[in-house]
Design a protein around this motif. Structure first.
Motif, short mmCIF file in Angstrom:
data_model
loop_
_atom_site.label_atom_id
_atom_site.label_comp_id
_atom_site.label_asym_id
_atom_site.label_seq_id
_atom_site.Cartn_x
_atom_site.Cartn_y
_atom_site.Cartn_z
N GLN A 196 0.83 -1.21 0.00
CA GLN A 196 0.00 0.00 0.00
C GLN A 196 0.86 1.26 0.00
O GLN A 196 0.49 2.27 -0.62
CB GLN A 196 -0.93 -0.02 1.21
N GLN A 197 2.00 1.20 0.67
CA GLN A 197 2.90 2.35 0.66
C GLN A 197 3.41 2.60 -0.76
O GLN A 197 3.49 3.76 -1.22
CB GLN A 197 4.06 2.12 1.61
N ALA A 200 0.80 4.31 -2.70
CA ALA A 200 0.67 5.73 -2.34
C ALA A 200 1.79 6.56 -2.95
O ALA A 200 1.57 7.68 -3.42
CB ALA A 200 0.66 5.87 -0.82
N THR A 264 -1.79 10.82 7.51
CA THR A 264 -1.74 9.52 6.86
C THR A 264 -0.41 9.33 6.12
O THR A 264 0.30 10.30 5.83
CB THR A 264 -2.86 9.39 5.82
N GLN A 266 -0.31 8.54 3.08
CA GLN A 266 -0.55 9.17 1.79
C GLN A 266 -0.14 10.65 1.83
O GLN A 266 0.42 11.17 0.85
CB GLN A 266 -2.01 9.03 1.40
N SER A 270 2.83 12.33 -0.51
CA SER A 270 2.60 13.52 -1.33
C SER A 270 3.57 14.63 -1.00
O SER A 270 4.12 15.29 -1.91
CB SER A 270 1.15 13.99 -1.12
#
Length: 277
Positions: A196-197, A200, A264, A266, A270
């Protein structure tokens, strides 16, 4: 006066920005080379080296609070010099493994520093974060070159914490009442797996990052040149075979202490996308 050690690191740099923006009062950032330091305008850069505790005396002059990242020097001597200089309160970064995996060498070392601080005569606040979101920077070179990460246990997730949230809890403990004598376990708002990382990070970059799962043995061979044999085994124990419910548990400490939601992974991806380009 607040003195921040580890001032150029992931937590310390975020803490300096937060203290400066909050108007917390005079703040110093400790660095080995003040001429090269890039701190906020309201932060005084002061030279000193945690490996040479006597060098800290000018930086500690007038300081009443200290943010301490351990393991960068002789911690017992650093605390002694801080006490002699008149420091009243220390916020210490430890690790959640003191609670979840007390048998691991790093946890033993962190617990020893905690006990030194608790017996120092200064008031204290102890922060025990889990895995940092910024650990994903280990993959930066591979993503830049191959758009690929190679990891063991790609689907085991920990509630990785944003370093800025550790800094936010530290800022609160340094500037607001009610945090002396407290120990805070810090996590992110949700568990997130390496797969999942990677997703992201890919979303932040606008290109898919592939995940290739490797064996523990191969992961150890990759990690040991950078971390050492013992530490590499300990890290792998944490992310695979020795995971327990306490390490996996999401804590509400960040929003409870700071009044703001935990960030998060995410958000971290970013904010740090340029590191992977």
């Amino acid at each position: 006066m607040i003195l921040v050690t580890g001032a150029t690191g992931n937590i310390g740099s975020a803490l300096l920005r937060q203290l400066d923006l909050s108007g917390a009062g005079p703040v110093r950032g400790l660095t080995r080379d003040a001429a090269r330091a890039s701190f906020p305008d309201g932060v005084e850069a002061v030279e000193g080296d945690l490996a040479r505790p006597a060098s800290l005396k000018p930086a500690l002059d007038g300081a009443r609070s200290l943010f301490l990242v351990p393991g960068m020097g002789a911690d017992a001597d650093v605390l002694r010099v801080a006490r002699q200089a008149g420091v009243e309160h220390v916020v210490l970064v430890s690790s959640i493994t003191v609670e979840t995996h007390p048998h691991l060498p790093a946890a033993v070392e962190n617990l020893a520093v905690e006990r030194l601080l608790q017996g120092s005569g200064m008031s204290w606040t102890i922060l025990r974060p889990t895995q940092f979101a910024s650990n994903a920077l280990w993959w930066a070179a591979s993503i830049r070159k191959h758009w690929l990460i190679r990891v063991p246990y790609a689907d085991i997730g920990l509630p990785a914490v944003h370093p800025a949230d550790i800094a936010a809890v530290a800022r609160t403990a340094l500037t607001e009442p009610g945090h002396h004598g407290r120990t805070y376990e810090l996590t992110g708002p949700a568990r997130i797996t390496p797969r999942q990382q990677a997703r992201a990070i890919g979303a932040a970059l606008g290109q898919e990052v592939t995940v290739e799962e490797i064996s523990r043995e191969e992961a150890h061979r990759q990690m040991s040149p950078f971390l050492g044999d013992r530490t590499a085994h300990a890290v792998l124990d944490l992310i695979c075979g020795d995971v327990n419910d306490e390490l996996l548990r999401v804590r509400d400490t960040v929003p409870r202490v700071t009044g703001s939601p935990a960030k998060t992974f995410q958000q971290w991806a970013s904010e740090n996308a340029t590191a992977f380009r």
